[in-house]
Write an enzyme that holds these catalytic residues in place. Structure first.
Site, short mmCIF file in Angstrom:
data_model
loop_
_atom_site.label_atom_id
_atom_site.label_comp_id
_atom_site.label_asym_id
_atom_site.label_seq_id
_atom_site.Cartn_x
_atom_site.Cartn_y
_atom_site.Cartn_z
N GLU A 91 0.84 -1.21 0.00
CA GLU A 91 0.00 0.00 0.00
C GLU A 91 0.87 1.26 0.00
O GLU A 91 0.59 2.22 -0.72
CB GLU A 91 -0.94 -0.01 1.21
CG GLU A 91 -1.94 -1.15 1.15
CD GLU A 91 -2.96 -1.10 2.27
OE1 GLU A 91 -4.07 -0.59 2.03
OE2 GLU A 91 -2.65 -1.56 3.39
N GLU A 122 -3.40 -9.93 3.85
CA GLU A 122 -4.57 -9.56 4.64
C GLU A 122 -5.66 -10.62 4.54
O GLU A 122 -6.32 -10.95 5.53
CB GLU A 122 -5.15 -8.22 4.15
CG GLU A 122 -4.33 -7.00 4.52
CD GLU A 122 -3.25 -6.66 3.50
OE1 GLU A 122 -2.87 -7.57 2.72
OE2 GLU A 122 -2.78 -5.52 3.49
#
Ligand code: 1HE
Length: 257
Positions: A111, A131
């Site tokens: 990210e 995740e």
């Protein structure tokens, strides 16, 4: 706010920012995220480009999972918004950011890399979004930025199946724009940053702030915004002197490498 895990050094016109928590694979705790935000808000005006890299064998292992277990839903919301604010400062800060990647670029590390303007990866780089397997979701702007690089389908696959892309695949699908041999990403990123630093500041500003917005606009509005930005950029004295230098035979031609 500063953090011992975030190092900063000005090398000429290039601000070198280093994630410096190698024992924890540069995992991003709250203090480090806040320090990142603060650093990008207070970059010295001498800095014309940034190179962001990580110390040790990996760029970044993502969110510091040891802090995750303490958070309820409300705290989780605010935590994600804190990441958004910090990475927004990276993407829409004063100057372009080149990420030099190696080793793990995973979860929040991907990210963060996605918020940079150029990504240079060496051969050791690998990308993942664990995740999915940790029972959580991206929270650092990944669902907005990563599909813009590789498309919704590939990101969905990464999160549903735990797919890991190696360095060559990552470059092929658009996670990085440059690929180097092992250990070469930082040097290449510095060379690119030096080149970027020589651009007219307004051109760099337009690329950082106008282009991504134009790309989100309907075509008709995009064309109009483009015309406004083009008018502002070409009216700057710097643009006029650069064009004149070319016409006088004093500026470099476009050349193949
Ligand atoms: C960590 C973290 C971390 C390592 N948070 N402590 N991210 C992940 O799910 C990735 C988790 N990490 C890994 O898969 C691996 O650590 C790596 C592939 C990155 C590196 O492997 P390796 O063999 O070099 O290191 P290691 O032995 O796994 O880890 C070394 C130490 O770092 C170890 O601590 P130690 O006290 O036992 O030495 C690890 O626990 C620690 N460590 N990664 C905390 N991430 C805004 S939302 C974003 C959501 C996410 O990012 S989720 C994805 C999280």
């Amino acid at each position: 706010m500063t953090s011992p895990d975030l190092q900063f050094e000005l090398r000429g016109a290039i601000a070198v920012v280093r994630l410096s928590r190698p024992a924890k694979r540069n995992a991003l705790g709250d203090a480090l995220i806040l320090a990142l935000r603060n650093l990008f808000e207070t970059l010295p005006s001498d800095a014309k480009a940034v190179v962001l890299h990580g110390e040790g064998d990996h760029f970044c292992a993502g969110l510091d999972l040891s802090e995750l277990k303490e958070r309820d839903a409300s705290q989780g919301l605010h935590h994600s918004r804190m990441w958004h604010a910090a990475l927004e400062r990276v993407q829409f800060g004063p100057v372009p950011v080149v990420a030099a990647l190696h080793g793990a670029v995973v979860g929040g590390g991907l990210e963060l890399a996605s918020a940079c303007h150029i990504r240079v990866a060496d051969d050791s780089t690998f990308y993942a979004l664990p995740e999915g397997s940790r029972g959580i979701f991206v929270g650092g702007g990944g669902s907005v930025r990563i599909p813009k690089l590789i498309g919704v389908a590939r990101m969905t696959d990464m999160m549903l199946t735990g797919r890991v892309y190696d360095a060559a695949e990552g470059e092929r699908i658009g996670l990085a724009q440059y690929l180097t041999t092992k250990g070469g990403a930082f040097e290449k990123a510095m060379a690119l940053a030096e080149r970027i630093a020589q651009n007219a500041p307004l051109t760099n500003y337009a690329l950082m702030h106008a282009l991504p917005r134009i790309a989100e606009q309907p075509a008709d509005q995009g064309f109009f915004t483009e015309a406004l930005m083009a008018a502002v950029a070409q009216s700057a004295p710097e643009a006029k002197s650069r064009v004149k230098a070319f016409l006088d035979g004093k500026a470099a031609k476009v050349q193949k490498d």
